[in-house]
Design an enzyme around this catalytic site. Structure first.
Site, PDB file in Angstrom:
ATOM      1  N   LYS A 117       0.856  -1.186   0.000  1.00 55.55           N
ATOM      2  CA  LYS A 117       0.000   0.000   0.000  1.00 55.55           C
ATOM      3  C   LYS A 117       0.883   1.224   0.000  1.00 55.55           C
ATOM      4  O   LYS A 117       1.812   1.320   0.814  1.00 55.55           O
ATOM      5  CB  LYS A 117      -0.882  -0.019   1.283  1.00 55.55           C
ATOM      6  N   GLN A 142       7.282   3.821   3.943  1.00 51.02           N
ATOM      7  CA  GLN A 142       5.855   3.495   3.955  1.00 51.02           C
ATOM      8  C   GLN A 142       5.580   2.221   4.754  1.00 51.02           C
ATOM      9  O   GLN A 142       4.548   2.101   5.408  1.00 51.02           O
ATOM     10  CB  GLN A 142       5.381   3.316   2.495  1.00 51.02           C
ATOM     11  N   LYS A 189       5.427   3.310   8.344  1.00 52.67           N
ATOM     12  CA  LYS A 189       4.294   4.228   8.505  1.00 52.67           C
ATOM     13  C   LYS A 189       2.982   3.441   8.552  1.00 52.67           C
ATOM     14  O   LYS A 189       2.146   3.625   9.443  1.00 52.67           O
ATOM     15  CB  LYS A 189       4.274   5.203   7.322  1.00 52.67           C
ATOM     16  N   LYS A 244       5.464   1.724  -3.113  1.00 53.77           N
ATOM     17  CA  LYS A 244       5.462   3.069  -3.711  1.00 53.77           C
ATOM     18  C   LYS A 244       5.747   2.921  -5.192  1.00 53.77           C
ATOM     19  O   LYS A 244       6.456   1.994  -5.593  1.00 53.77           O
ATOM     20  CB  LYS A 244       6.561   3.922  -3.058  1.00 53.77           C
ATOM     21  N   GLY A 284      -2.517   8.275  -4.387  1.00 53.06           N
ATOM     22  CA  GLY A 284      -1.843   9.453  -4.923  1.00 53.06           C
ATOM     23  C   GLY A 284      -0.580   9.827  -4.157  1.00 53.06           C
ATOM     24  O   GLY A 284      -0.296   9.302  -3.088  1.00 53.06           O
ATOM     25  N   ASP A 285       0.188  10.707  -4.741  1.00 53.00           N
ATOM     26  CA  ASP A 285       1.353  11.342  -4.108  1.00 53.00           C
ATOM     27  C   ASP A 285       1.620  12.571  -4.976  1.00 53.00           C
ATOM     28  O   ASP A 285       0.712  13.010  -5.699  1.00 53.00           O
ATOM     29  CB  ASP A 285       2.544  10.364  -4.071  1.00 53.00           C
ATOM     30  N   THR A 316      -4.145  13.909   5.349  1.00 50.71           N
ATOM     31  CA  THR A 316      -2.731  14.032   5.730  1.00 50.71           C
ATOM     32  C   THR A 316      -2.504  15.331   6.507  1.00 50.71           C
ATOM     33  O   THR A 316      -1.875  15.330   7.578  1.00 50.71           O
ATOM     34  CB  THR A 316      -1.812  13.978   4.482  1.00 50.71           C
ATOM     35  N   SER A 324      -6.734   6.170   3.733  1.00 51.61           N
ATOM     36  CA  SER A 324      -6.759   5.220   2.608  1.00 51.61           C
ATOM     37  C   SER A 324      -7.171   3.842   3.107  1.00 51.61           C
ATOM     38  O   SER A 324      -7.954   3.144   2.454  1.00 51.61           O
ATOM     39  CB  SER A 324      -5.372   5.117   1.959  1.00 51.61           C
TER      40      SER A 324
HETATM   41  O1  2IT Z   1       3.169   9.100   1.517  1.00 52.21           O
HETATM   42  C1  2IT Z   1       2.025   8.652   1.721  1.00 52.21           C
HETATM   43  O2  2IT Z   1       1.708   8.158   2.807  1.00 52.21           O
HETATM   44  C2  2IT Z   1       1.064   8.733   0.629  1.00 52.21           C
HETATM   45  N1  2IT Z   1       1.404   9.255  -0.428  1.00 52.21           N
HETATM   46  C3  2IT Z   1      -0.315   8.186   0.794  1.00 52.21           C
HETATM   47  C4  2IT Z   1      -0.347   6.730   0.470  1.00 52.21           C
HETATM   48  C5  2IT Z   1      -1.723   6.117   0.438  1.00 52.21           C
HETATM   49  O3  2IT Z   1      -1.753   4.915   0.123  1.00 52.21           O
HETATM   50  O4  2IT Z   1      -2.718   6.774   0.729  1.00 52.21           O
END
Ligand code: 2IT
Length: 448
Positions: free
Chosen positions: A92, A113, A116, A128, A167-168, A211, A380
């Site tokens: 994810k 990630q 996190k 990613k 997204g990013d 975020t 998410s």
């Molecule tokens: O850096 C991050 O945590 C994101 N770009 C969000 C990743 C997500 O799967 O919502």
């Protein structure tokens, strides 16, 4: 040099095998700073080669993305997905579309990630991806053709129980919509394979805000715990006027903070009496940029060229929300000298490893993005849940859950930091707490 021989050996190997990948190596070094408090107490980490396994992505997918621009010219970009770790759930993480995208950046982001996502308490592994494609200045039709060509390969590698992208930078609602539509067509199924979707086709209310709002909920916990205080009247500075910075500014303002400076790609504005936040949010939403217009429309406020100078502005709390590598040791020293006592990351690793070490050694409270910006991926995760139960939640319901998740993340980080005798070192708490869940799952799942 670490105290632990094992860590030094693994890091040497990471450096040798990933030559030139400075972002990735730096993320591993920062993580190992914390592991130095743990590995000698737990010989099973070395015995099971946990760190050697953790620093290698489970899978890296690279592919050609050919597409035709509006002038009929054939263009070629490179698409990537780094499927870093699936010990605790399907991969994810976001997708980044930017000229700067390369394997080092995506590996660093995928590595971060993993921890996190673990901290959110939800069942999500780390991943990613993206492309060295810049959607800025491209027409909608060009972006659509690019996304469809990308998905023509990518659909094989993702799925609601395999890998769920989002997204990013450079990858927002438009890109997610085109990708989702084409995935649905190729697979002949309607599944929640992306998060950050539009509300009409399975998105979650509160995801765009998550975020930035989550960041401020985390700041509130830091202030309460360490200063027995709240954010009212505190001088705050924010870098970046994208999704994260814009929403962070809005929430900070709502909570009574005094936003004195903010930057975008062009430059920054500073007003010790406080900036006009509704103006900034509106402009940033329309154009992505606001600072030049702000200075024109607000008498007595100067525009400063380049975002970097903003770190010299006096403040109490700094919230870097732009991108990686914005704050180096010199900036960290300047922030401290000018009164900053707390820095909480909204972006992923905006501070380099030397800056983080400086904050931790010089009494500036620091929180790493993998904890403080986890609100985005947490919501998410809530979007995945809503898709799985086929039931949408209200904004209030999502926001309430987000608040609780951010509180829980802070608690986990803080209690772990206390347990390891470093009560103010939230980076250490985040790394160890995030690691322990992944480690436990990796041990249980055997060598795979
Ligand atoms: O850096 C991050 O945590 C994101 N770009 C969000 C990743 C997500 O799967 O919502």
């Amino acid at each position: 040099m670490y105290k632990s021989r094992y860590l030094n050996e693994v890091l040497e190997n990471v450096k040798a095998k990933n030559e030139g990948q400075k972002e990735f190596i730096s993320a591993v070094e920062e993580f190992f700073d914390s592991m130095d408090f743990l590995v000698e107490k737990d010989p099973n980490i070395e015995k099971n080669a946990i760190l050697e396994r953790l620093v290698v992505p489970e899978k890296v997918i690279t592919f050609r993305v050919p597409w035709v621009d509006d002038a009929g010219k054939i263009r070629v970009n490179t698409g990537y997905r780094v499927q870093f770790n699936s010990a605790i759930g399907p991969y994810k993480g976001g997708m980044r579309f930017d000229k700067s995208v390369n394997l080092s950046i995506l590996k660093f982001l995928g590595f971060e990630q993993t921890f996190k996502n673990s901290l959110t308490g939800l069942p999500m592994g780390g991943g990613k991806g993206g492309a060295d494609f810049d959607p800025r200045g491209k027409s909608d039709a060009e972006v659509m053709r690019f996304c469809q060509s990308f998905m023509a390969e990518f659909y094989r590698h993702i799925g609601p129980n395999t890998d769920v992208p989002a997204g990013d930078l450079g990858f927002g609602a438009r890109e997610i919509g085109y990708m989702f539509g084409y995935y649905k067509k190729l697979r002949n199924e309607f599944t929640g394979v992306f998060t950050g979707k539009g509300i009409s086709y399975g998105g979650s209310l509160g995801r765009p805000e998550a975020t930035g709002y989550g960041l401020l909920y985390f700041v509130a916990e830091m202030l309460k715990t360490f200063k027995n205080d709240d954010i009212k009247g505190k001088k705050v500075i924010i870098s970046g006027s994208g999704k994260v910075g814009g929403m962070a500014a809005q929430k900070a303002n709502e909570m009574g903070a005094n936003l004195v400076a903010m930057s975008d790609i062009d430059g920054y504005v500073y007003d010790p009496n406080g900036l006009d936040v509704p103006y900034i949010c509106e402009k940033a939403k329309q154009k992505g940029m606001f600072s030049k217009d702000y200075a024109k429309d607000h008498k007595g406020v100067e525009w400063h060229e380049g975002p970097h100078g903003m770190w010299s502005v006096p403040c109490d709390i700094a919230l870097p929300c732009a991108t990686q590598g914005e704050i180096h040791e010199d900036d960290a020293k300047l922030l401290k000298k000018n009164g900053c006592y707390m820095l909480v990351e909204g972006a992923n690793m905006p501070c380099d490893v030397e800056a983080i070490r400086y904050f931790n050694n010089n009494g500036v409270l620091f929180a790493p993005g993998k904890a403080s910006n986890a609100g985005g991926v947490a919501v998410s995760g809530l979007e995945m849940t809503q898709n799985a139960i086929h039931l949408p939640w209200t904004f209030e319901e999502v926001d309430e859950r987000l608040k609780q998740i951010m509180k829980d993340i802070f608690k986990k980080c803080y209690e772990t930091a206390v347990k390891f005798g470093q009560p103010t070192n939230i980076a250490l708490g985040a790394n160890i707490a995030g690691f322990l869940k992944v480690y436990d799952a990796m041990l249980a799942e055997g060598v795979c």
